[in-house]
Design a protein around this motif. Structure first.
Motif, PDB file in Angstrom:
ATOM      1  N   TRP A 390       7.486  -0.287   2.233  1.00 15.11           N
ATOM      2  CA  TRP A 390       6.566  -0.595   1.154  1.00 15.11           C
ATOM      3  C   TRP A 390       6.024   0.691   0.526  1.00 15.11           C
ATOM      4  CZ3 TRP A 390       5.525  -1.612   6.281  1.00 15.11           C
ATOM      5  CH2 TRP A 390       4.539  -0.832   6.873  1.00 15.11           C
ATOM      6  N   GLY A 391       5.493   0.588  -0.683  1.00 13.74           N
ATOM      7  CA  GLY A 391       4.944   1.755  -1.360  1.00 13.74           C
ATOM      8  C   GLY A 391       3.445   1.686  -1.557  1.00 13.74           C
ATOM      9  N   ASP A 392       2.855   0.515  -1.337  1.00 13.04           N
ATOM     10  CA  ASP A 392       1.417   0.385  -1.545  1.00 13.04           C
ATOM     11  C   ASP A 392       0.657   0.812  -0.285  1.00 13.04           C
ATOM     12  OD1 ASP A 392       2.501  -1.851  -0.200  1.00 13.04           O
ATOM     13  OD2 ASP A 392       0.685  -3.006  -0.597  1.00 13.04           O
ATOM     14  N   GLN A 393      -0.606   1.150  -0.468  1.00 12.54           N
ATOM     15  CA  GLN A 393      -1.448   1.507   0.661  1.00 12.54           C
ATOM     16  C   GLN A 393      -1.827   0.245   1.435  1.00 12.54           C
ATOM     17  OE1 GLN A 393      -4.819   3.773  -0.610  1.00 12.54           O
ATOM     18  NE2 GLN A 393      -3.584   5.389  -1.536  1.00 12.54           N
TER      19      GLN A 393
END
Length: 621
Positions: A390-393
């Motif tokens: 994933w790329g989100d925090q």
């Protein structure tokens, strides 16, 4: 998943007539190894008239995430075996549907790989390090067919082949009985050095298993000899837990080890082999300890998870992330035995073992994540943390504890609880042996777990071993499916191990990860709940203009300021958040970090402490 076995390796349900059909053949070659790609030529013969669905795997045995291996596949050509291109549809990024076809489908493609670990493909002039799901396409409906695989090494290379695939008269040609066995059989082709030894399959049985160590490294023959000796000690110590070795298909188990400067630190279990990779060498003490720790972990998997396997991940599905409630046992108990094995085998000293177990206890006891999830819940999180795609925090620091770590702590608690309540007559070794006898040892077709277990099975076997169904139910309810932790301090104290605060009376505001890449000190990760800094209102991306009236110019400055204070003191902080200044007050607390140390660092052991510890941590051979 489609009803007709899609990515699922469900060949047990297929007709036995499938075995009489033509084998699937693969040819692997390396025209330009310096450019890190491999040419694959696969032929599917005697294909039924229906459309042939050809897949590239999306996941891999031993993993719990989705990797989308087709991203590294290119220059794909599909023909009838005689060069005539066939019509192909692409219903997804990892599937090629071929129809019509004349009964034979040939697929040729290139696959790129330049990562030496347990997951992907790595090709260079020195070797081909092959994880099968990352490399080979397969056809839906043909999962039960035998496989024949041939490697064509680069001209002038001195490559040999190490694999659990079955050998033939040709040193570069191997077979597998089915796709299920193929996908679980990594390959190392290189000029590796080989060490072997044998061990009895079971005391008095008259059968020996062969162990091979294929070592591709930059060290010396002496390093290889020392590694082989260490691994032999690990093998013998772990087999003592179960009372026997598994009956390895082909009569051999292979350790494939790549210790190269450009390798990643990794280990990956397979049914009759394991992959071990590290950028470190065998001559530096810390790196060597990490290497043999990984070997101990992965070899224990040859019982626990490759054979003692949860029903939730058996059979394996190549097209989606597997979901399992039991990874706290599959991975976590294995982590516990990793530490136990090194101590029992004389490859670790008591201080190292105490530090390893203490870190697991500290991580679990103090984590805010226990407010939200149990060890079972953490196991279900595996698809989100295994592949890290994933790329989100996320807020994982506050909501997630590794099932490796929590499972290890559960194993420790259960082991010592069983020992305490039985006067040392029942231990976790007995529980693991019961699981092995009931589930792992049951014979089946090659590469297939014939009797996987469920969560209820785990409860029932604990009741059997402990001779107390109430205890077993309570342990699972509170510590596995619940969020409680055992009284580690009391249990460990009886073995002469002291669980205590690492920094008593030291002022503490919680861990602050700081970055200085944008000027002022910036908090770079989410803050942990239940810490003074979190309670005061600090959070990720806040810029610390000053703490206690001082500018924070480097990561050590916070600790220097805290050393001037005592628990209960207040510290004023000026910060800038999204461009707006703010002042907050933090009230320091005593540092709650725990450590585990042998009691003899401060006093002699009592006889009862020594007896319990020797029985717990002493060799079982």
């Amino acid at each position: 998943m489609r009803p007709a076995a899609c990515g699922l390796i469900a060949f047990l349900a297929l007709s036995a007539n499938a075995f009489a059909q033509s084998a699937v053949t693969y040819h692997l070659s390396f025209p330009e190894p310096q450019h890190h790609w491999m040419q694959v030529d696969v032929r599917f013969a005697d294909v039924p008239a229906a459309p042939l669905r050809v897949h590239m795997s999306r996941s891999s045995p031993g993993h719990y995430g989705v990797y989308e291996f087709s991203k590294n596949v290119y220059d794909v050509h599909i023909d009838d075996g005689n060069g005539r291109e066939l019509i192909v549809e692409r219903p997804s990024a990892s599937e090629w549907d071929v129809a019509p076809h004349p009964g034979t489908v040939r697929v040729r493609y290139r696959v790129f790989g330049n990562q030496v670990d347990g997951t992907f493909l790595a090709v260079d002039p020195t070797h081909a390090h092959v994880n099968i799901p990352a490399t080979l396409m397969w056809a839906e409906g043909l999962e039960a067919r035998a496989v024949r695989l041939t490697l064509d090494p680069p001209a002038g290379s001195r490559w040999k082949v190490a694999t659990q695939l079955h050998a033939t008269a040709d040193p570069y040609t191997f077979t597998a009985p089915s796709l299920a066995y193929l996908i679980d059989s990594p390959i190392e082709a290189s000029d590796f050095v080989l060490r072997t030894f044998q061990a009895e399959q079971r005391a008095g049985a008259g059968v020996k298993e062969t162990f091979r160590i294929a070592l591709h490294h930059t060290g010396s023959d002496r390093d290889a000899d020392r590694l082989a000796a260490d691994i032999e000690r690990i093998v013998r110590e772990e087999s003592a837990v179960f009372g026997e070795l598994p009956a390895y298909e082909g009569g051999a188990y292979t350790f494939v080890a790549d210790y190269l400067p450009y390798a990643l630190r990794d280990g990956m279990e397979h049914r009759n082999s394991t992959i071990l990779t590290s950028p470190g060498g065998l001559r530096v003490a810390d790196e060597r300890f990490d290497i043999i720790s990984t070997a101990a972990h992965e070899f224990f998997h040859s019982w626990n998870v490759t054979r003692i396997r949860p029903r939730s991940i058996s059979p394996f599905d190549l097209e989606k992330a597997p979901a399992s409630d039991e990874l706290w046992l599959a991975e976590g108990f294995t982590s516990y035995y990793e530490a136990l094995t090194l101590q029992r085998a004389g490859l670790a000293v008591i201080a190292q073992t105490a530090e390893t177990l203490g870190m697991a206890i500290d991580a679990v006891v103090r984590s805010p994540a226990r407010k939200y999830r149990s060890a079972v819940d953490m196991s279900r999180m595996a698809p989100f943390v295994d592949a890290m795609v994933w790329g989100d925090q996320t807020n994982g620091d506050n909501t997630y504890i590794s099932y490796y770590t929590w499972g290890s702590a559960i194993a420790l608690g259960l082991d010592l609880s069983l020992r305490e309540r039985s006067g040392g007559q029942v231990t976790l070794d007995d529980y693991m042996r019961a699981l092995w006898q009931q589930y792992g040892r049951v014979p089946g077709p090659e590469g297939v777990v014939a009797h996987p277990f469920t969560m209820q099975d785990l409860r029932d076997r604990l009741a059997d071993v402990s001779h107390d169904a109430v205890f077993a139910a309570g342990f699972f309810d509170r510590y596995v499916e619940g969020r409680d932790v055992v009284d580690y301090e009391a249990l460990l104290g009886r073995a002469g191990m002291l669980l205590r605060k690492r920094f008593p009376k030291r002022a503490w505001i919680g861990p602050l990860q700081l970055s200085f890449d944008r000027g002022p000190a910036r908090i770079s990760t989410p803050l942990l709940e239940d810490t003074p800094a979190y309670a005061a209102g600090l959070d990720q991306d806040d810029e610390l203009m000053s703490l206690d009236g001082e500018t924070i110019g480097d990561p050590t400055r916070v600790e220097e300021i805290l050393r001037r204070h005592a628990p209960g003191d207040t510290l004023r902080v000026r910060l800038r958040r999204r461009g707006v200044g703010e002042e907050l007050v933090i009230t320091a607390r005593e540092d709650p970090t725990l450590e585990l140390v042998p009691a003899e660092t401060s006093r002699p052991l009592t006889q009862s402490e020594r007896t319990l510890r020797d029985d717990w941590l002493g060799s079982k051979r």
